[in-house]
Design a protein around this motif. Structure first.
Motif, short mmCIF file in Angstrom:
data_model
loop_
_atom_site.label_atom_id
_atom_site.label_comp_id
_atom_site.label_asym_id
_atom_site.label_seq_id
_atom_site.Cartn_x
_atom_site.Cartn_y
_atom_site.Cartn_z
N GLU A 413 5.48 -4.21 -0.73
CA GLU A 413 6.06 -4.47 -2.05
C GLU A 413 5.83 -5.92 -2.48
OE1 GLU A 413 8.20 -3.78 -5.65
OE2 GLU A 413 7.03 -2.59 -4.23
N ARG A 416 2.37 -6.17 -3.77
CA ARG A 416 2.30 -5.54 -5.10
C ARG A 416 2.86 -6.46 -6.17
NH1 ARG A 416 4.95 -3.52 -8.98
NH2 ARG A 416 6.95 -4.04 -8.01
N THR A 420 0.79 -7.94 -9.32
CA THR A 420 1.27 -7.61 -10.67
C THR A 420 1.49 -8.87 -11.49
OG1 THR A 420 2.36 -5.62 -9.85
CG2 THR A 420 3.10 -6.45 -11.98
#
Length: 544
Positions: A413, A416, A420
């Protein structure tokens, strides 16, 4: 004698152990270059290895040559370039360079390099290796599904670079110790600043002919941290911990002995390569960093809570001493910082946030300015739960996504989130807990940094800031440190500026040094100034 022994004697660390009068060491060639501390300037730079996908900058090619030089003479070293100057790519270039050279001479593939780093940047190392050195075989030893025992040893032997974490270096010490390593590298090496810690002892017990430390902060607060890093790189170089404390730590930290400081610099200089972003001879295309304190006023509610905490503490502290007193001081400092952040932070009652904190009001204004300009901002806080409340507040207020990285976020995560945020059109606000997000991340999409609350350790704050202020950043970086005027935040910020780094007499780790202040000194630090509370309009009249 070995090069290490000659270096220790030549630098005046140890006695030559002879009854003859010792005049000194006259050396030329590599040893002479090492002893006169000019290795980084006099060693001919190595060109970017053919197997490296990218072009090293001139200072990075000199760094590669320095690393290769130390390896050739059988010594370890500390690459201490400023954060953001590309320490990772210099190490990857070394691995590519030496594997090319070794396999050219012999068909036997060299033993792997073990790299130990914080869990938060394992993914970053994977990406950097894939990007710059795709020919290197990388094994990640992390996660619940990691292999162990003979299977790990077999996979490690087939790898060029094995990545693991500081926690696993202690937990899986048996497996790591049973593997033959070409080199052991510590990234964010300040993690072994405590020589007595279990993970430090476990790492120091691992055997390898070459040892390197990578850190942008070789000295955070206390010289014992420098001793631990240097003793990992070259065991015995600075003598025993006790001898080092008597010879250097006490004279420099307590007595401000400039001669001792100069002697320590002379001894460590050959083994520490440090370049700074501010040096225009090193890098000319990095934008400026504009750094300043943002003065915020307390609301009346904050002022009332702050005064209450101070009064309670001063009354209780007169009745305590020793460990109990130190604990009370630290607890009070924590509570006062929470008050400065927001009343709801101290109270922990989940109450509404808008309109109750001068600091939160200023954060809202800064975020509005950043979003209006189409730019991105990093917001750091040392309090994980408060970060969660800030995320909810900004999400609701802005009506858009706000990222939040803390210690409980998984590696997948975390990666990610970074991808992002870095992407065009990604979220513009990224909140990070200082411990989880302060190292190893490349967040150059942001050119604004806000330190919502102060860690009171300049090295830690600078590390966090350099998530944005690093190679790849195209715009000037604006760094704001929110400080409540007339409170302990303002006074401690002033103290820190006088004692900016350890070589220039830094304060102790975190807030620990505050516990040693007398009651009168504490009163001066934490007392609420008369003008600390913001003026408010009440029925047409001004009040405090």
């Amino acid at each position: 004698m070995t090069v290490a022994e000659a270096a220790r004697i030549g630098l005046g660390v140890t006695d030559p152990g002879t009854e003859l009068e010792f005049a000194g060491i006259d050396a030329d060639g590599p040893l002479g270059v090492l002893l006169d501390g000019s290795a980084d300037r006099r060693i001919e730079a190595l060109t970017t290895p053919a197997g490296l996908d990218g072009q090293l900058r001139p200072y990075q090619e000199r760094g590669l040559a320095w690393l290769a030089f130390l390896d050739a003479v059988g010594l370890g070293g500390c690459l201490a370039d400023d954060m953001g100057l590309g320490k990772s790519v210099q190490l990857l270039a070394l691995l590519v360079h030496e594997r090319t050279a070794i396999t050219r001479r012999s068909k036997r593939w060299p033993a792997p390099t073990l790299l130990v780093c914080p869990m938060s940047i394992v993914g970053n190392w994977e990406r950097e290796a894939a990007r710059f050195a795709p020919s290197l075989r990388v094994l990640v030893h992390h996660g619940t599904d990691r292999v162990k025992g003979e299977e790990f040893a077999e996979q490690a032997r087939r790898a060029d670079l094995v990545l693991t974490t500081y926690a696993l270096a202690a937990r899986d010490h048996e497996d790591l110790a049973a593997t033959g390593w070409r080199r052991i590298v510590l990234d964010e090496a300040q993690n072994i600043k405590n020589p007595a810690a279990r993970q430090t002892r476990a790492i120091r017990a691992l055997d390898a002919p070459s040892r390197l430390a990578l850190t942008g902060t070789p000295v955070e607060n206390r010289l014992s941290g420098l001793w631990s890093i240097m003793d990992f790189c070259n065991p015995g170089l600075l003598g025993s911990q006790k001898a080092f404390r008597e010879r250097f730590a006490v004279p420099i930290e307590k007595l401000h002995d400039d001669e001792a400081a100069a002697r320590l610099r002379r001894i460590t200089q050959p083994f520490v390569l440090r370049r700074k972003k501010s040096d225009t001879s090193i890098i000319t295309d990095l934008p400026d960093k504009l750094e300043f304190d943002e003065s915020c006023r307390l609301t009346r509610e904050q002022g009332s809570l702050y005064a209450g905490v101070v009064e309670d503490m001063l009354q209780r502290i007169e009745e305590t001493d020793g460990i109990e007193r130190r604990g009370l001081v630290l607890q009070t400092m924590l509570r006062l910082k929470q008050v400065c952040n927001h009343p709801a932070h101290l109270l922990g009652d989940g109450s509404r946030l808008p309109g109750r904190s001068g600091k939160l009001d200023r954060l809202d204004e800064v975020v509005d300015e950043v979003l209006a300009s189409g730019e991105k901002v990093l917001v750091f806080t040392q309090f994980a739960r408060w970060g969660s409340r800030l995320q909810a507040h900004l999400r609701e207020r802005l009506g858009r996504d706000v990222l939040y990285l803390h210690g409980g976020v998984s590696k997948l995560e975390r990666d990610r989130m970074v991808a992002t945020f870095q992407a065009d059109g990604g979220p513009q606000v990224f909140i990070l807990s200082l411990k989880a997000g302060g190292v190893g991340l490349n967040l150059t999409a942001a050119n604004h940094v806000v330190h919502y609350d102060r860690w009171w350790n300049p090295a830690v704050e600078d590390q966090a800031t350099d998530r944005a202020f690093r190679i790849g950043q195209q715009r000037d970086v604006v760094v704001r440190k929110l400080v409540c005027a007339g409170t302990l935040e303002e006074r401690i910020a002033t103290l820190i500026e006088r004692k900016k780094d350890l070589a220039e007499r830094v304060v102790g780790t975190g807030e620990g040094w505050l516990t040693e202040l007398s009651t009168d000194e504490l009163r001066q630090v934490i007392a609420l100034s008369a003008d600390a509370v913001v003026e408010e309009e009440v029925d047409g009249a001004t009040s405090r």
